[in-house]
Design an enzyme around this catalytic site. Structure first.
Site, PDB file in Angstrom:
ATOM      1  N   GLU A 212       0.862  -1.170   0.145  1.00 53.87           N
ATOM      2  CA  GLU A 212       0.110   0.079   0.192  1.00 53.87           C
ATOM      3  C   GLU A 212       0.755   1.263  -0.052  1.00 53.87           C
ATOM      4  OE1 GLU A 212      -2.822  -0.446  -0.469  1.00 53.87           O
ATOM      5  OE2 GLU A 212      -3.286  -2.741   0.212  1.00 53.87           O
ATOM      6  N   CYS A 246      -2.680   8.359   3.172  1.00 59.20           N
ATOM      7  CA  CYS A 246      -2.268   7.968   1.952  1.00 59.20           C
ATOM      8  C   CYS A 246      -3.243   8.197   0.921  1.00 59.20           C
ATOM      9  CB  CYS A 246      -1.838   6.427   2.043  1.00 59.20           C
ATOM     10  SG  CYS A 246      -3.316   5.488   2.595  1.00 59.20           S
TER      11      CYS A 246
END
Length: 451
Positions: A212, A246
């Site tokens: 990720e 993120c």
């Protein structure tokens, strides 16, 4: 003294080998203990995270750290019995009456390397899915949030045996050694540069990875939406955790004729949502703050118009030059570039000319444009008329594509990510399949379409 990670790993490997298929009861119990650990120590979690950040909103911690984990556990425990059931697979007519099924099987030992920006939830969310799939896990939390990592290290042994869940503290060298262990699956959340190193280390053991990695997630604002509503959603996404998310909107694309109006709406949204700059979340450390300050100063030096409502509130940078640091790197902070384009087609071309983002936010109610974006763009997630909220939907896969990552988890997708979907074939007692054995008969090959 250097910690013996190999010994920790072998302890977990033996546990996985001795209990290769934990029952529904065991899995639900592990998840329940994870929930109790989070629920019973909420104040400790809040204090640890606020100490690591210097200042972080306790409401944001409750929403994004504590509640996120508890909701994920609740969802997994409710649906786990269904996920564990083997599924039927269709059988070609020529092989009947044989049967086939798909049986999910635990992988074994899962490694998790978690980041500093959400030091509790991003450490435990992969563990939720790993436990649901019947695995044991080793966790390497970030050294940049030392207090939260120490809290995990202290609390986990109170709720889990070392065979079930093990926490490993340490810095860069420990992270390197951790990524070199022969896990059955390794999850890493962090920057693309470090993600490449993790993938290379894991590849030596042929360890499958879920990465990720984030990236520059754009927000596109079309002319058919209410600019005030779009601005409020964008600032909510950018303001959460001071932009250290993120999937935070990294920059905004809007038709040039609406740029001034959107800037005004964004500025108003900042004032409404962040009236007290001293009460909001800070950058994680001085190094990160200096990096963000340099981005802003570089933009000023190049003549960019900047609207800044405080040292920790979102700062708008109007039409920055593409060679600036703020446009070349993932911002991961409060800076928010606003870029004018001729039309939405130009916005789509702008996004497609860059690496695939973890999230693409599109503010439009035009069904045609929505379909165009669905078919012609690539991103980990595509979100219409909101920011961040897709992360709270446990039935949606969460993950990147291309440079924003590989693999996805959450809910059933996480269960399957940390399972081996094993194909099982059952031959019937009476079957004509022996007719397929040699010597091959020409008439039979024609009959089954092979002649």
């Amino acid at each position: 003294m250097t910690r013996d990670l190999t010994g920790d790993f072998q302890t977990q490997r033996q546990a996985a080998d001795q209990q290769p298929y934990p029952t529904l009861k065991i899995r639900r119990d592990r998840l329940a203990r994870l929930a109790r650990m989070t629920k019973h120590h909420q104040l400790d979690i809040i204090r640890a995270i606020q100490t690591d950040f210097g200042q972080r909103s306790d409401v944001e911690i409750r929403i994004a750290e504590i509640s996120a984990v508890l909701h994920a556990i609740r969802y997994a425990r409710r649906h786990l019995w269904r996920w564990m059931r083997p599924g039927m697979a269709s059988m070609p007519l020529r092989l009947l009456p044989a049967r086939a099924r798909i049986a999910p099987q635990p992988l074994g030992v899962i490694g998790v390397m978690s980041p500093w920006n959400y030091p509790w939830s991003l450490a435990l969310m992969p563990i939720v899915d790993a436990f649901a799939a019947g695995n044991v896990a080793m966790l390497k939390p970030s050294e940049h949030t030392a207090n939260t990592s120490a809290l995990l290290k202290r609390l986990v042994p109170q709720y889990f045996t070392p065979e079930e869940l093990c926490v490993v503290e340490g810095g860069v060298e420990m992270a390197r050694r951790f990524s070199e262990l022969p896990f059955d699956h390794l999850v890493f959340t962090g920057s693309g540069a470090v993600g490449r190193q993790v993938a290379q280390a894991a590849a030596r053991n042929l360890t499958p990875t879920t990465l990720e990695l984030g990236g520059k997630s754009p927000a596109m604002v079309a002319s058919d939406v209410d600019l005030d509503q779009a601005a409020a959603a964008i600032i909510f996404g950018k303001g959460m955790n001071a932009g250290q998310t993120c999937i935070a909107p990294d920059y905004v694309l809007v038709e040039s004729r609406h740029l001034s109006a959107l800037v005004t709406a964004l500025s108003n949204a900042i004032v409404q949502q962040r009236p007290n700059d001293h009460a909001v979340t800070h950058a994680i450390n001085t190094t990160h703050q200096d990096r963000l300050d340099h981005m802003l100063q570089e933009a000023r030096d190049h003549g960019c118009r900047i609207i800044d409502h405080g040292a920790h509130a979102p700062a708008l940078i109007i039409d920055p030059h593409q060679e600036l640091q703020v446009m070349r790197e993932e911002i991961f902070g409060r800076c928010l570039p606003i870029i004018g384009v001729s039309d939405m087609a130009a916005a789509v071309s702008y996004v497609n000319a860059r690496p695939h983002p973890l999230a693409l936010y599109a503010f439009t109610h035009d069904k045609g444009l929505q379909q165009q974006l669905l078919r012609t763009t690539h991103s980990g997630a595509l979100v219409f008329n909101a920011t961040l909220l897709h992360h709270a939907v446990p039935s949606l896969p969460f993950g990147g594509v291309g440079e924003s990552g590989m693999g996805a988890y959450h809910g059933r997708h996480g269960f399957e990510r940390f399972s081996h979907l094993r194909g099982v074939f059952y031959q019937a007692k009476r079957t004509p399949s022996h007719m397929l054995y040699p010597p091959y008969r020409r008439w039979l090959m024609k009959l089954i379409g092979l002649g």
